[in-house]
Scaffold this motif. Sequence first.
Motif, short mmCIF file in Angstrom:
data_model
loop_
_atom_site.label_atom_id
_atom_site.label_comp_id
_atom_site.label_asym_id
_atom_site.label_seq_id
_atom_site.Cartn_x
_atom_site.Cartn_y
_atom_site.Cartn_z
N LYS A 125 0.74 -1.05 0.40
CA LYS A 125 0.28 0.06 -0.04
C LYS A 125 0.75 1.13 0.13
O LYS A 125 1.66 1.34 0.38
N TYR A 126 0.57 2.10 -0.67
CA TYR A 126 1.34 3.86 -0.96
C TYR A 126 0.30 4.54 -0.78
O TYR A 126 -0.62 4.71 -1.11
N SER A 298 6.61 7.08 12.85
CA SER A 298 7.13 7.05 12.03
C SER A 298 8.61 7.45 13.48
O SER A 298 8.09 8.02 13.89
N PHE A 299 10.00 6.87 12.50
CA PHE A 299 10.98 7.04 13.28
C PHE A 299 12.09 6.61 12.35
O PHE A 299 12.11 6.33 11.36
N PRO A 300 12.76 7.10 13.52
CA PRO A 300 14.88 7.41 12.14
C PRO A 300 14.88 5.87 12.06
O PRO A 300 14.82 5.12 12.92
N ILE A 301 15.30 5.85 10.70
CA ILE A 301 16.58 4.47 10.27
C ILE A 301 17.38 5.04 10.22
O ILE A 301 18.50 5.18 10.83
N SER A 302 18.23 6.28 8.89
CA SER A 302 19.14 6.55 8.55
C SER A 302 18.77 7.60 7.98
O SER A 302 18.17 7.98 6.65
N GLY A 303 19.48 9.08 8.31
CA GLY A 303 19.26 10.09 7.19
C GLY A 303 17.61 10.87 6.95
O GLY A 303 16.79 10.54 7.72
N ARG A 304 17.37 10.37 6.22
CA ARG A 304 15.96 10.80 5.12
C ARG A 304 15.26 9.48 5.52
O ARG A 304 13.78 9.63 5.46
N ARG A 306 12.98 6.76 6.79
CA ARG A 306 12.34 6.96 7.93
C ARG A 306 11.37 5.27 7.89
O ARG A 306 10.59 5.90 7.03
N GLY A 307 11.46 4.59 9.42
CA GLY A 307 10.28 3.66 8.77
C GLY A 307 8.97 4.29 9.32
O GLY A 307 8.63 5.57 10.03
N TYR A 308 8.18 3.53 9.27
CA TYR A 308 6.73 3.91 9.59
C TYR A 308 5.85 2.19 9.30
O TYR A 308 5.89 1.53 8.68
N ALA A 309 4.78 2.51 10.30
CA ALA A 309 3.97 1.73 10.97
C ALA A 309 2.77 1.85 10.93
O ALA A 309 2.38 3.58 11.41
N GLN A 310 2.18 1.62 9.83
CA GLN A 310 0.62 1.69 10.65
C GLN A 310 -0.82 0.38 10.78
O GLN A 310 -0.48 -0.12 10.02
N ILE A 333 8.57 2.89 5.37
CA ILE A 333 8.85 4.24 4.90
C ILE A 333 8.22 5.12 4.94
O ILE A 333 7.46 5.40 3.57
N ALA A 334 8.72 5.60 5.34
CA ALA A 334 7.75 6.89 5.39
C ALA A 334 8.18 8.82 4.34
O ALA A 334 9.64 8.59 4.48
N ILE A 335 7.75 8.69 3.61
CA ILE A 335 8.48 9.45 2.62
C ILE A 335 7.81 11.01 3.56
O ILE A 335 10.22 11.59 4.11
N THR A 336 7.45 11.72 3.96
CA THR A 336 7.18 12.69 4.34
C THR A 336 6.12 12.60 5.67
O THR A 336 5.41 11.86 5.55
N ASP A 337 6.70 12.94 6.61
CA ASP A 337 5.74 12.97 7.82
C ASP A 337 4.64 14.69 8.06
O ASP A 337 5.14 15.10 6.87
#
Length: 339
Positions: A125-126, A298-304, A306-310, A333-337
């Motif tokens: 899903k995206y 959403s949570f940090p992984i590396s740089g831009r 970001r992990g994302y759980a829904q 992955i979260a692209i923008t919060d």
Amino acid sequence: MDFTKLSATLLVALCAQSTQAASASEDEVAALNQCILNQTISGDDTRTIKEVREYCEQQVSALSQLDKRMARERVTEKNRNVLTPHHRNYILPVSYIKNPNNRPFDGFADMANKEGEPLDNVEAKYQISLKLPIYHNFKDKDQAIYMGVTLQSYWQVYNKDISSPFRETNYEPEIFWVNFLDDENVLWGDEMAFVLGISHQSNGRSQPNSRSWNRIYANFIWEYDGFVFSFKPWYRLPEDEKPADNLAKGDDNPDIHKYMGYFELSGAYRFDNDHEVGMMLRNNAGGDNRGAVQLDWSFPISGRVRGYAQYFNGYGESLIDYNAHIQRLGLGIAITDLL
């Protein structure tokens, strides 16, 4: 453009980042750097670099979460090579649905020459959501008119038996007016904005799986102590009754209000500088108590990256499933919060 001045300003921004990193959050440092760059490109040429930095430090120190997002958007809006996000942008390569809604796809079983349910429990899903300012020359600089579009897609990518189709894609273009209220006009909370808009949402399909509706909506957004809330009521624009089920003319889903309700309440909070949690609630306010809840993290992984759980539970996740109860858990992955 004076590239010497620009280079010097960028150096000041880097210095500001290094000197304030211990006491300021990552968002504040980013907002400071963006303010300095923005003032250099389009600000008053008579101010010195020191004056620009002091001005931006003063602006950033008083920023709320809504202020910070608006400041970031102002920068991207002036850059023709950057698209401005609207709602959250993300991709969930893996999401699990407890009971997928197979009714619109019953014919797939015969087409694939297999027995049983055609849809897999696991799919991708995206969501892609962008906006563009189309008018911002109001006397009040906190007002603007935007055009936005949100695309949400559900992909049976792992279902090789039916050729891995995109089982549903929803398209929502909209136009809306935004007004960030001055401090003296804030009714509650620390910051407040008001939105008024009209949207069309459809899945772009032919009968019998066509779904669509049009809405006029208001959105009351406010912030209190770092928590940002949104209350979004709407009115569905009526459509003519369909003369026959398989005709394109007329209302494809006259009972959608029984499942999608008349409003949406959502909220978001950012903590430890880099973690963001959110929730969304809907209810039809009827005796059958149909509604939906969505939880986001959403949570940090590396740089831009970001992990994302829904997590979603309820009705109306997509238009094809508006009258089916769906329970989904996804990771990606979260692209923008939001904040």
